[in-house]
Design a protein around this motif. Structure first.
Motif, PDB file in Angstrom:
ATOM      1  N   ASN A 548       0.673  -1.205   0.084  1.00 37.25           N
ATOM      2  CA  ASN A 548       0.005  -0.287   0.016  1.00 37.25           C
ATOM      3  C   ASN A 548       0.921   1.090  -0.043  1.00 37.25           C
ATOM      4  N   GLY A 549       1.994   1.365  -0.598  1.00 33.54           N
ATOM      5  CA  GLY A 549       2.784   2.517  -0.687  1.00 33.54           C
ATOM      6  C   GLY A 549       3.888   2.809   0.429  1.00 33.54           C
ATOM      7  N   ILE A 550       3.899   2.235   1.432  1.00 34.59           N
ATOM      8  CA  ILE A 550       4.755   2.312   2.556  1.00 34.59           C
ATOM      9  C   ILE A 550       5.980   2.048   2.046  1.00 34.59           C
ATOM     10  N   VAL A 551       7.047   2.655   2.680  1.00 25.69           N
ATOM     11  CA  VAL A 551       8.404   2.810   2.293  1.00 25.69           C
ATOM     12  C   VAL A 551       9.328   2.139   3.646  1.00 25.69           C
ATOM     13  N   PHE A 552      10.389   1.314   3.596  1.00 27.51           N
ATOM     14  CA  PHE A 552      11.270   0.867   4.342  1.00 27.51           C
ATOM     15  C   PHE A 552      12.588   1.462   4.087  1.00 27.51           C
ATOM     16  N   ALA A 553      13.446   2.315   4.856  1.00 21.04           N
ATOM     17  CA  ALA A 553      14.458   2.831   4.547  1.00 21.04           C
ATOM     18  C   ALA A 553      15.661   2.664   5.555  1.00 21.04           C
ATOM     19  N   ALA A 554      16.717   2.096   5.118  1.00 20.03           N
ATOM     20  CA  ALA A 554      17.916   1.581   6.031  1.00 20.03           C
ATOM     21  C   ALA A 554      18.763   2.753   6.139  1.00 20.03           C
ATOM     22  N   ASP A 555      19.570   3.252   7.135  1.00 18.25           N
ATOM     23  CA  ASP A 555      20.386   4.172   7.361  1.00 18.25           C
ATOM     24  C   ASP A 555      21.917   3.571   7.862  1.00 18.25           C
ATOM     25  N   ASN A 556      22.564   4.671   7.650  1.00 17.98           N
ATOM     26  CA  ASN A 556      24.028   4.597   8.343  1.00 17.98           C
ATOM     27  C   ASN A 556      24.142   4.382   9.710  1.00 17.98           C
ATOM     28  N   ALA A 557      23.106   4.688  10.681  1.00 13.58           N
ATOM     29  CA  ALA A 557      22.961   4.787  12.111  1.00 13.58           C
ATOM     30  C   ALA A 557      22.720   3.486  12.610  1.00 13.58           C
ATOM     31  N   GLY A 558      22.616   2.545  11.674  1.00 17.74           N
ATOM     32  CA  GLY A 558      22.193   0.922  12.135  1.00 17.74           C
ATOM     33  C   GLY A 558      20.843   0.941  12.349  1.00 17.74           C
ATOM     34  N   GLY A 559      20.085   1.548  11.504  1.00 17.43           N
ATOM     35  CA  GLY A 559      18.356   1.495  11.772  1.00 17.43           C
ATOM     36  C   GLY A 559      17.721   1.362  10.403  1.00 17.43           C
ATOM     37  N   VAL A 560      16.391   0.977  10.661  1.00 18.04           N
ATOM     38  CA  VAL A 560      15.318   1.054   9.447  1.00 18.04           C
ATOM     39  C   VAL A 560      14.130   1.742   9.951  1.00 18.04           C
ATOM     40  N   THR A 561      13.742   2.811   9.047  1.00 18.50           N
ATOM     41  CA  THR A 561      12.514   3.919   9.223  1.00 18.50           C
ATOM     42  C   THR A 561      11.346   3.074   8.254  1.00 18.50           C
ATOM     43  N   VAL A 562      10.369   3.243   8.739  1.00 18.63           N
ATOM     44  CA  VAL A 562       9.217   3.126   8.041  1.00 18.63           C
ATOM     45  C   VAL A 562       8.391   4.206   7.842  1.00 18.63           C
ATOM     46  N   ILE A 563       8.049   4.569   6.605  1.00 24.29           N
ATOM     47  CA  ILE A 563       7.289   5.645   6.100  1.00 24.29           C
ATOM     48  C   ILE A 563       6.075   5.591   5.511  1.00 24.29           C
ATOM     49  N   ARG A 592       5.347 -12.596   0.259  1.00 18.97           N
ATOM     50  CA  ARG A 592       5.942 -13.231   1.052  1.00 18.97           C
ATOM     51  C   ARG A 592       5.660 -12.437   2.622  1.00 18.97           C
ATOM     52  N   ASN A 593       5.390 -11.490   2.549  1.00 18.53           N
ATOM     53  CA  ASN A 593       5.521 -10.098   3.585  1.00 18.53           C
ATOM     54  C   ASN A 593       6.518 -10.499   4.531  1.00 18.53           C
ATOM     55  N   GLN A 594       7.854 -10.333   3.901  1.00 18.63           N
ATOM     56  CA  GLN A 594       9.095 -10.339   4.524  1.00 18.63           C
ATOM     57  C   GLN A 594      10.117  -9.346   4.099  1.00 18.63           C
ATOM     58  N   LEU A 595      10.767  -8.820   5.022  1.00 17.16           N
ATOM     59  CA  LEU A 595      11.764  -7.973   4.884  1.00 17.16           C
ATOM     60  C   LEU A 595      13.061  -8.390   5.307  1.00 17.16           C
ATOM     61  N   LEU A 596      13.980  -8.115   4.153  1.00 14.49           N
ATOM     62  CA  LEU A 596      15.338  -8.446   4.373  1.00 14.49           C
ATOM     63  C   LEU A 596      16.124  -7.150   4.583  1.00 14.49           C
ATOM     64  N   VAL A 597      17.177  -7.371   5.556  1.00  7.30           N
ATOM     65  CA  VAL A 597      18.051  -6.234   5.636  1.00  7.30           C
ATOM     66  C   VAL A 597      19.601  -6.961   5.754  1.00  7.30           C
ATOM     67  N   CYS A 598      20.505  -6.334   5.234  1.00  5.02           N
ATOM     68  CA  CYS A 598      21.857  -6.964   5.445  1.00  5.02           C
ATOM     69  C   CYS A 598      22.912  -5.662   5.874  1.00  5.02           C
ATOM     70  N   ASN A 599      23.678  -5.824   6.537  1.00  2.67           N
ATOM     71  CA  ASN A 599      24.920  -5.161   6.983  1.00  2.67           C
ATOM     72  C   ASN A 599      25.611  -5.159   5.671  1.00  2.67           C
ATOM     73  N   GLN A 600      26.580  -3.922   5.339  1.00  4.85           N
ATOM     74  CA  GLN A 600      27.444  -4.013   4.204  1.00  4.85           C
ATOM     75  C   GLN A 600      28.713  -4.722   4.473  1.00  4.85           C
ATOM     76  N   VAL A 601      29.346  -4.703   5.532  1.00 13.94           N
ATOM     77  CA  VAL A 601      30.802  -4.930   5.779  1.00 13.94           C
ATOM     78  C   VAL A 601      30.905  -6.310   6.472  1.00 13.94           C
ATOM     79  N   ASP A 602      29.848  -6.632   7.350  1.00 10.01           N
ATOM     80  CA  ASP A 602      30.267  -7.817   8.228  1.00 10.01           C
ATOM     81  C   ASP A 602      29.432  -9.239   7.735  1.00 10.01           C
ATOM     82  N   GLY A 603      28.669  -9.076   6.468  1.00  7.26           N
ATOM     83  CA  GLY A 603      27.744 -10.097   6.028  1.00  7.26           C
ATOM     84  C   GLY A 603      26.748 -10.705   6.706  1.00  7.26           C
TER      85      GLY A 603
END
Length: 612
Positions: A548-563, A592-603
Motif C-alpha cells: 500500500n505504498g509504505i516505504v522502508f529505509a535503511a540508514d548508516n546509523a544502524g536502523g530502519v525507518t518505515v514511512i 511473502r510479507n518479509q523484510l530482508l536487511v543486510c549489513n554491508q561489511v560484516d556479511g
C-alpha cells in the motif's frame, strides 16, 4: 437536427421570424421554410425511433415521442431537453447527477443492468452488506440483513473511481493484456521463423537431389510431403492457440474499455458492483496464465531435418530421405503478474488487509545468518518468489543464493563487479554492473548471463516494476528502460548522493538523498509528491517499497525507518539493538510479507516477517 426540432417546439423566437434562421421572415417564405424544417425534424425523430435510440420516459407516459437528451441515474429515467430543464428546476431533483444520453449508451450492459433501487421494496439503496457483498435498502437491512455487518453505501462507494480497487484491477488487466499480446507475438514470430526454415529445407532437398541419381525421385517427393505435413500439423495447432489468445486479448481490451467508460460516465454504485464481475474475469484469466506454464502449446517449436549420411554414397541402402523432428524451447514471455496478489480481493470484506497506520506495523525475526567470507561487501539483496535469498557480494564479484533458513545453496561467479539486483520473472534477475556501465539479465537456473543494456553512465541501484526497469544512472538521475533494453524516459535531478531507488505498485518512484538525510517520492515525470526529512532518518542507504505504498529505509546509523504512503508519518522500526551495523541493502517481498536487511561489511543478513 435535434436542435432544429427543439427550436420548432419552443416558440421563443420573434413573432413572424423563423425559429431556426433568425431574420428570416414572411417575405422570405417563412411558412414554407417552417414546414420544411418541421418535416425534416419529424423524419429525424422517426429515424431515431427506427434505430432504437432512447426516447424521453416522461413524454412517453403522456403518449409523446421525443428523443432523450440526458439520463438521470437517481430517477433511472431518460429526459428530453424540455423535461430535463424542468427536472433541473425542481427542488427535490436539482442536485441529481445526470449524463448525456450518448454517454449513457456507452456504458457496458453489466453497468446498465445495475439499479439504484431495491427491486423488492422499491426503495433507494442506502446500505452495503459485507457478508453478502450486496447493496440493500433500509427495509432489507432490517429484515434480511439484521444479523449481518452493514456499512453505509455512501461510505463504501466514496471515491471508488480513484480508489486502489479500480487502479489494481486496471493494472491487472493491462498486465494480462500485455502477457497475451507477447505470447501471440512470440508465437507468430515462431511460425514465421519455422516457415523460413521450412523454405530453406525445401530448397536444400532438391539441391541435394540433383547430386544423386534418379533412383531417389520417389524418396524426394515423400520427404517433401512429410516435411509439409509435419509443418502443417504444428502450424494448425499453433494457429488454434493464437486464436484462443486473440480472443482473450479482445476480452481484456473490452474489459479495459468498459472500465474507462464506467470511470467516465457510470455512477459510483455501477462501478462498485460491476467490479465484482470483472474481478472474476481477471481471476479466470490469471488462472489460465498460471496453467500456461505447464501447457505444451506455449513452448516454441522448430522443424529440423537431419539428412542421412548414407545418401551421398549408398544409394541402394537408403530407404528414407532424412528424419524430421520437432524441437521445443521454453517461452521467453514472463507470465507473472506483479499485481496479482492485490487483485485477489478488491471489494470491502472482513478479511481485507490495508495498512492505514504505520504504527501498527511490527517485525518478527524469522532468521539471521552470516555470509561466510573473509572480505565481504554486500551491496544488493532480493527475495525471489519461491523464498530463496539472493545477495550481491562485491568483494568477490559473486551472487550468493541462500534458503529461508540461512543455508547456502550456491554461488554464481560474475565477470564484473555487480552492484544491485532485482527479480524480473521465470528465474531471471537483472543485475547492474557499475564500472562496466551495463545492465545484464541472469537466469539462476541455467546460469546464462546476457547483456541487456549498455549505459552512458555508471549504473547503481536497479528496480523492476510493470515490465520496466528503473536504473539509478550516473549524472542522468533515473533512467527507465523496457525489459528488452529500449529507452523509455529519464528523470533528471541532482543525484550525486542517491545510490538506490524503489518503485511502488502505482508507479511512484522513491529515492533517498543521503547527504541531505531525506527521502523523496516522485511520479514518472519527476514531479515531487512528498519529501521526508524527519529526525528519525540518518544518511539513508537502501530503500524498498512495502504494501500500500509504505516505504522502508535503511540508514548508516544502524536502523530502519518505515514511512507512510503519503509521507506524513515515519517511525523507527529497527535500530542497532537488532544487530544492524551500517545496513546498505534492504528488500521487501510483498508475496511473502518479509523484510530482508543486510549489513554491508560484516556479511550479516536479517530476515523478518512483517505483521500489521
Amino acid at each position: 437536427m435535434q436542435d432544429i426540432g427543439i427550436a420548432i417546439q419552443r416558440p421563443t423566437h420573434v413573432k413572424g421570424e423563423c425559429p431556426v434562421i433568425p431574420g428570416l421572415r414572411k417575405k422570405n417564405n417563412l411558412a414554407r421554410h417552417f414546414r420544411l424544417f418541421r418535416r425534416l425534424y419529424e423524419y429525424h425523430l422517426l429515424g431515431q425511433m427506427a434505430t432504437g435510440e432512447p426516447l424521453c420516459d416522461v413524454c412517453q407516459l403522456q403518449n409523446f415521442s421525443k428523443p432523450a437528451a440526458s439520463w438521470c441515474s437517481e430517477c433511472e429515467e431518460a429526459f428530453c431537453i424540455e423535461c430535463d430543464d424542468r427536472h433541473s428546476r425542481r427542488k427535490l431533483t436539482n442536485n441529481h447527477k445526470k449524463i448525456s444520453i450518448r454517454d449513457y449508451q456507452k456504458l457496458p450492459q453489466s453497468a446498465l443492468e445495475i439499479k439504484h433501487h431495491c427491486s423488492v421494496h422499491e426503495e433507494k439503496y442506502e446500505y452495503y452488506c459485507t457478508n453478502h457483498v450486496s447493496p440493500c435498502c433500509v427495509k432489507c437491512a432490517k429484515e434480511a440483513h439484521k444479523k449481518c455487518e452493514i456499512d453505509s453505501l455512501r461510505d463504501a462507494v466514496q471515491n471508488i473511481k480513484t480508489s486502489s480497487s479500480v487502479t489494481n484491477i486496471e493494472q491487472n488487466l493491462f498486465e494480462i493484456q500485455s502477457i497475451f499480446e507477447k505470447i501471440r507475438d512470440e508465437k507468430r514470430s515462431n511460425l514465421k521463423h519455422m516457415d523460413e526454415k521450412t523454405k530453406t529445407y525445401q530448397k536444400e532437398i532438391p539441391d541435394l537431389r540433383k547430386q544423386i541419381n534418379c533412383h531417389l525421385d520417389s524418396l524426394e517427393l515423400e520427404m517433401i510431403k512429410n516435411i509439409r505435413d509435419k509443418q502443417q500439423e504444428v502450424k494448425t495447432k499453433a494457429e488454434g492457440f493464437i486464436s484462443i489468445i486473440d480472443s482473450k486479448v479482445k476480452n481484456v481490451e473490452k474489459a479495459i474499455n468498459n472500465i474507462d467508460q464506467m470511470k467516465s460516465h457510470a455512477t459510483d454504485l455501477q462501478i462498485f458492483l460491476s467490479l465484482r464481475e470483472i474481478e472474476k474475469d481477471v481471476e479466470r484469466e490469471l488462472s489460465y496464465i498460471k496453467e500456461l506454464k505447464t501447457n505444451p502449446e506455449l513452448k516454441t517449436v522448430d522443424v529440423q531435418l537431419q539428412v542421412s549420411n548414407c545418401l551421398k554414397s549408398l544409394q541402394k541402402d537408403v530407404k528414407v530421405w532424412g528424419e524430421i523432428s520437432i524441437k521445443t524451447f521454453d517461452s521467453t514471455v514472463c507470465t507473472e503478474v506483479t499485481t496479482e496478489k492485490q487483485a485477489q480481493m478488491i471489494l470491502p470484506c472482513k478479511s481485507r488487509k490495508y495498512v492505514s497506520d504505520i504504527h501498527s506495523i511490527t517485525l518478527k525475526k524469522n532468521t539471521s545468518f552470516k555470509v561466510q567470507s573473509e572480505n565481504c561487501k554486500l551491496a544488493g539483496c532480493e527475495i525471489v518468489p519461491d523464498g530463496d535469498i539472493l545477495l550481491v557480494n562485491q568483494s568477490y564479484n559473486i551472487i550468493l543464493m541462500y534458503n529461508q533458513s540461512g543455508g547456502r545453496i550456491k554461488e554464481f561467479k560474475m565477470p564484473w563487479k555487480p552492484y544491485d539486483i532485482t527479480y524480473i520473472c521465470n528465474d531471471i534477475v537483472a543485475i547492474s554492473f557499475i564500472a562496466e556501465k551495463k545492465v545484464c539479465t541472469f537466469n539462476t537456473k541455467n546460469e546464462q548471463l546476457d547483456i541487456l543494456y549498455a549505459s552512458p553512465e555508471k549504473v547503481f541501484g536497479i528496480a523492476y516494476k510493470h515490465d520496466k526497469l528503473f536504473l539509478r544512472c550516473g549524472n542522468i538521475g533515473i533512467r527507465i528502460i523496457t525489459v528488452s533494453g529500449t529507452l523509455i524516459s529519464d528523470i533528471k535531478f541532482d543525484s550525486h548522493s542517491t545510490l538506490y531507488l524503489c518503485v511502488g505498485n502505482s508507479g511512484q518512484i522513491y529515492y533517498p538523498k543521503s547527504q541531505e538525510r531525506r527521502v523523496n517520492c516522485c511520479d514518472r515525470q519527476g514531479n515531487i509528491q512528498w519529501t521526508v526529512a524527519a529526525y528519525l532518518l540518518s544518511e539513508v542507504r537502501g530503500i524498498t517499497c512495502g504494501l500500500n505504498g509504505i516505504v522502508f529505509a535503511a540508514d548508516n546509523a544502524g536502523g530502519v525507518t518505515v514511512i507512510s504512503a503519503d509521507g506524513q508519518q515515519s517511525k523507527r522500526i529497527l535500530d542497532k539493538s537488532s544487530g544492524l551495523r551500517d545496513p546498505y541493502c534492504i528488500h521487501f517481498s510483498d508475496k511473502r510479507n518479509q523484510l530482508l536487511v543486510c549489513n554491508q561489511v560484516d556479511g550479516q543478513a536479517f530476515l523478518y516477517d512483517v505483521h500489521y
